[in-house]
Design a protein around this motif. Structure first.
Motif, short mmCIF file in Angstrom:
data_model
loop_
_atom_site.label_atom_id
_atom_site.label_comp_id
_atom_site.label_asym_id
_atom_site.label_seq_id
_atom_site.Cartn_x
_atom_site.Cartn_y
_atom_site.Cartn_z
N PRO A 280 0.80 -1.23 0.00
CA PRO A 280 0.00 0.00 0.00
C PRO A 280 0.83 1.28 0.00
CG PRO A 280 -0.12 -1.10 2.14
CD PRO A 280 0.54 -2.04 1.20
N GLN A 281 2.03 1.23 0.55
CA GLN A 281 2.86 2.43 0.55
C GLN A 281 3.28 2.86 -0.85
OE1 GLN A 281 3.53 -0.45 2.10
NE2 GLN A 281 5.72 -0.92 2.18
N ARG A 282 3.03 2.01 -1.85
CA ARG A 282 3.39 2.33 -3.23
C ARG A 282 2.19 2.75 -4.07
NH1 ARG A 282 4.85 -1.41 -6.29
NH2 ARG A 282 6.05 -0.01 -7.61
N PHE A 283 1.00 2.79 -3.50
CA PHE A 283 -0.19 3.11 -4.28
C PHE A 283 -0.06 4.45 -5.00
CE2 PHE A 283 -3.17 0.38 -1.40
CZ PHE A 283 -2.75 -0.76 -2.05
N ALA A 284 0.35 5.49 -4.27
CA ALA A 284 0.44 6.83 -4.85
C ALA A 284 1.49 6.86 -5.97
CB ALA A 284 0.78 7.85 -3.77
N ALA A 285 2.62 6.22 -5.76
CA ALA A 285 3.67 6.21 -6.78
C ALA A 285 3.21 5.51 -8.05
CB ALA A 285 4.92 5.52 -6.23
N VAL A 286 2.45 4.43 -7.90
CA VAL A 286 1.95 3.71 -9.08
C VAL A 286 0.90 4.55 -9.80
CG1 VAL A 286 0.76 1.64 -9.89
CG2 VAL A 286 2.51 1.45 -8.12
N ALA A 287 0.08 5.29 -9.06
CA ALA A 287 -0.88 6.20 -9.70
C ALA A 287 -0.14 7.25 -10.52
CB ALA A 287 -1.75 6.86 -8.63
N GLU A 288 0.97 7.77 -9.98
CA GLU A 288 1.77 8.76 -10.71
C GLU A 288 2.39 8.14 -11.95
OE1 GLU A 288 4.57 10.28 -7.95
OE2 GLU A 288 3.06 11.30 -6.71
N LEU A 289 2.80 6.88 -11.86
CA LEU A 289 3.37 6.18 -12.99
C LEU A 289 2.35 6.05 -14.12
CD1 LEU A 289 5.86 4.59 -14.06
CD2 LEU A 289 4.86 2.55 -13.02
#
Length: 432
Positions: A280-289
């Motif tokens: 879950p700590q990567r959700f925002a980064a993947v959205a940006e990707l």
């Protein structure tokens, strides 16, 4: 007692020397409102006269795999409270979801959750003394030397269930031979996933007469009715467009998945990717990707609508992966295009969804082999091969149906590990 206690003393000294780094990692794995003192074994003492079963799972994947066992233990031991421990916050969240469901059903004993203590001698001793379990059950490869020794000191029988040791893990543990021999001397019974796993545990020092090959509990995963309802509702909302899931993806893998999806959309412009990162700590980064690639993305956590223009539906919630798999035509299981070792291939297979995977499957090689034998697994090497496989399968409905049926047949043919595991545990704690 067999083993080499001095090896554990050296191990404990190393832990203490590294404690600032260990504590920093544990500090991040936390839930709001939960005391960090749990990491030092500071939990409430067991109520007077209570009886306790303790099940330890590392993270969310192990909790999910243990769900059939959790439900069976509640039914078999209704007068025991079942305490689940995890190392990670995501595992804690999944455990708490199971706790809520158990409370709603009310068909067994009480279930609760604690974070497992760090494996410092004092923390391990304090935790076991306060929990006072009648039986400790460790899932898969969770072998913490001081916790196991604390159980032995208190006379708590220990079982390892769904025991597995990948070749890589075996090589790592073998370098700690004396420490692992002492740790395994505290295990009364071990249910191994396969004969190869059993041999590796024996090579580390586990007594041969305490090992049984039970098979994988992952095959005994029962359908979650709530997840099935979410799948049906989601599929209705998504309509007739081609839908595929990339589940439990890791850094470096989303780029390959998005590249494959872009290629798929050249031939299937209406195709939708449901992308579910593992952490879950990567959700925002993947959205940006996704945004950086110019893909119209809807986020599940924000309840954003999926329109005809939506190319990616980001599954940035916890505990819904099974529901997403059930709503898809095809499923790619992540952790396999990067050197992670793969994730649970059986979740989509059990739902009748064709399964695709990358080549890195060290953690699920036994499951992968069972699927290969029935031609129920599509393996790809990279983004280009994934795109090619997706295009071919979306163009061939009979092939998708064959894969789906073969996957479900593999799951049904390999059930039975739960019954064998419960029989082994009953020798340590008779059924009520």
């Amino acid at each position: 007692m067999a083993g080499h206690p001095w090896a554990r003393r050296l191990y404990s000294a190393a832990l203490l020397a590294l404690s600032p780094l260990i504590w920093r990692r544990a500090w991040r794995e936390q839930l709001p409102g939960r005391p960090r003192a749990e990491r030092l074994g500071a939990i409430p003492a067991a109520p007077s006269g209570s009886r306790t079963l303790w099940l330890h799972c590392a993270s969310v994947g192990e909790v999910q795999a243990a769900r059939p066992l959790i439900e069976a233990l509640r039914r078999r031991y209704p007068r025991h409270r079942l305490v689940i421990t995890t190392m990670t916050a995501t595992g804690a969240e999944r455990s708490l979801a199971l706790v809520e469901k158990a409370a709603e059903r009310g068909d067994g004993g009480e279930v609760s959750h604690h974070f497992v203590p760090l494996d410092f001698p004092g923390a391990a001793r304090r935790f076991v003394e306060r929990l006072a379990p009648d039986l400790a059950i460790f899932f898969e490869t969770e072998l913490w030397p001081n916790l196991l020794a604390a159980c032995d000191r208190r006379g708590v029988p220990v079982a390892v269930v769904n025991g597995r040791l990948s070749p890589r893990a075996f090589r790592r543990y073998r370098r700690l031979g004396r420490l692992m021999a002492e740790a395994l001397s505290h295990v009364a019974w071990l249910g191994a996933k396969s004969a190869a796993d059993a041999e590796r545990f024996q090579a580390l020092g586990m007594a041969p007469d305490a090992i049984r090959v039970t098979g994988s509990l992952k095959f005994d995963l029962a359908p979650d009715e709530a997840a099935c309802e979410v799948s049906e509702r989601l599929r209705r909302d998504l309509g007739e467009r081609p839908v595929w899931v990339a589940g439990s993806t890791h850094p470096g893998e989303e780029q390959a998945v998005l590249e494959a999806h872009a290629r798929l959309c050249e031939s299937r412009p209406g195709a939708l990717l449901i992308l579910v990162p593992r952490h879950p700590q990567r959700f925002a980064a993947v959205a940006e990707l996704c945004a950086a690639r110019g893909l119209v993305t809807a986020r599940r956590s924000a309840d954003e609508a999926v329109t005809a223009e939506t190319a990616v539906y980001l599954g940035d919630t916890m505990g819904e992966l099974a529901a997403f798999y059930g709503a898809a035509d095809l499923a790619f299981v992540g952790g396999s295009l990067v050197p992670v070792g793969g994730h649970n291939l059986l979740e989509p297979a059990a739902r009748g969804v064709p399964v695709l995977t990358g080549p890195a499957l060290a953690n699920f090689e036994d499951v992968a082999e069972a699927l290969r034998e029935r031609e129920a697994l599509v393996e790809v090497a990279d983004a280009a091969a994934l795109a090619e496989a997706l295009q071919a399968l979306f163009a061939d409905a009979p092939a998708r149906e064959r894969l789906a049926a073969a996957g479900q047949a593999v799951v049904e043919a390999n059930r039975g590990a739960l019954a064998r595991t419960l029989a082994g545990l009953e020798h340590l704690l008779p059924t009520e």
